[in-house]
Design an enzyme around this catalytic site. Structure first.
Site, PDB file in Angstrom:
ATOM      1  N   ASP A  39       0.632  73.222   6.379  1.00 26.80           N
ATOM      2  CA  ASP A  39       0.596  72.198   7.420  1.00 26.80           C
ATOM      3  C   ASP A  39      -0.733  72.302   8.162  1.00 26.80           C
ATOM      4  OD1 ASP A  39       1.126  70.994  10.190  1.00 26.80           O
ATOM      5  OD2 ASP A  39       2.989  70.529   9.138  1.00 26.80           O
ATOM      6  N   ILE A  40      -1.337  71.160   8.479  1.00 23.83           N
ATOM      7  CA  ILE A  40      -2.638  71.192   9.177  1.00 23.83           C
ATOM      8  C   ILE A  40      -2.489  71.517  10.656  1.00 23.83           C
ATOM      9  CG2 ILE A  40      -3.791  69.658   7.538  1.00 23.83           C
ATOM     10  CD1 ILE A  40      -3.515  67.427   9.677  1.00 23.83           C
ATOM     11  N   ASN A  97      13.558  66.792   8.823  1.00 22.53           N
ATOM     12  CA  ASN A  97      13.900  65.813   9.851  1.00 22.53           C
ATOM     13  C   ASN A  97      14.206  64.483   9.164  1.00 22.53           C
ATOM     14  OD1 ASN A  97      13.247  67.605  12.021  1.00 22.53           O
ATOM     15  ND2 ASN A  97      11.087  67.185  11.645  1.00 22.53           N
ATOM     16  N   GLU A 105       8.569  62.025  11.429  1.00 22.54           N
ATOM     17  CA  GLU A 105       7.336  61.332  11.785  1.00 22.54           C
ATOM     18  C   GLU A 105       6.603  60.727  10.603  1.00 22.54           C
ATOM     19  OE1 GLU A 105       5.003  64.030  14.141  1.00 22.54           O
ATOM     20  OE2 GLU A 105       6.432  63.983  15.791  1.00 22.54           O
ATOM     21  N   VAL A 106       6.831  61.236   9.396  1.00 23.11           N
ATOM     22  CA  VAL A 106       6.182  60.694   8.204  1.00 23.11           C
ATOM     23  C   VAL A 106       7.279  60.150   7.293  1.00 23.11           C
ATOM     24  CG1 VAL A 106       4.741  61.212   6.193  1.00 23.11           C
ATOM     25  CG2 VAL A 106       4.277  62.346   8.375  1.00 23.11           C
ATOM     26  N   HIS A 110      10.099  65.334   3.320  1.00 21.44           N
ATOM     27  CA  HIS A 110       9.371  66.599   3.325  1.00 21.44           C
ATOM     28  C   HIS A 110      10.226  67.649   4.016  1.00 21.44           C
ATOM     29  CE1 HIS A 110       8.261  64.502   7.048  1.00 21.44           C
ATOM     30  NE2 HIS A 110       7.988  65.674   7.598  1.00 21.44           N
ATOM     31  N   HIS A 112       9.948  71.507   5.877  1.00 18.02           N
ATOM     32  CA  HIS A 112       9.072  72.486   6.502  1.00 18.02           C
ATOM     33  C   HIS A 112       9.639  73.872   6.215  1.00 18.02           C
ATOM     34  CE1 HIS A 112       7.116  69.540   9.331  1.00 18.02           C
ATOM     35  NE2 HIS A 112       8.256  68.904   9.116  1.00 18.02           N
TER      36      HIS A 112
END
Length: 125
Positions: A39-40, A97, A105-106, A110, A112
């Site tokens: 993750d950035i 999520n 949010e995206v 995905h 985490h």
């Protein structure tokens, strides 16, 4: 801003661009079903994102539409990443999520992987 997980897949989301090679990433693992990368904006000492290569908005979308082999491949990829990164002991958090109330949010499924320190309770009390 959280997204609506019931909306159609948006092919220009950041993870779709990463999969197409338009945005660089720090790849941890890749196979035919998944891509894992750092993750950035890490929220823990170890913060890895794992995304399926297919166009799925959320866990709900993925579980309803993906072929069995793709579902199994993605889940195996998540486990492989956790083991190879040394996260299994002393433990890690796996988080996906979904939708606005879940804080997604995206609009691309995905998960985490958080590790590297005690993470505390799941939700603020």
């Amino acid at each position: 801003m959280p997204i609506d997980a019931t909306q159609p897949y948006e092919p220009n989301n950041i993870f779709a661009k990463i999969l197409r090679g338009e945005i660089p990433n720090k790849t941890v693992y890749e196979d035919e079903f998944a891509l894992a990368f750092h993750d950035i904006n890490p929220q823990a000492p170890h913060h890895i994102l794992v995304i399926p290569k297919g166009a799925y908005v959320s866990w709900d979308d993925f579980s309803a539409r993906a072929p069995d082999a793709e579902i199994a491949g993605f889940i195996r990829a998540v486990g492989h990443v956790a083991r190879e990164a040394g996260l299994v002991a002393p433990g890690y958090r796996l988080l996906a999520n979904v939708g606005q109330h879940g804080g997604q949010e995206v609009p691309h499924l995905h998960v985490h992987l958080f590790a590297g320190q005690p993470l505390g309770p799941m939700l603020a009390r």
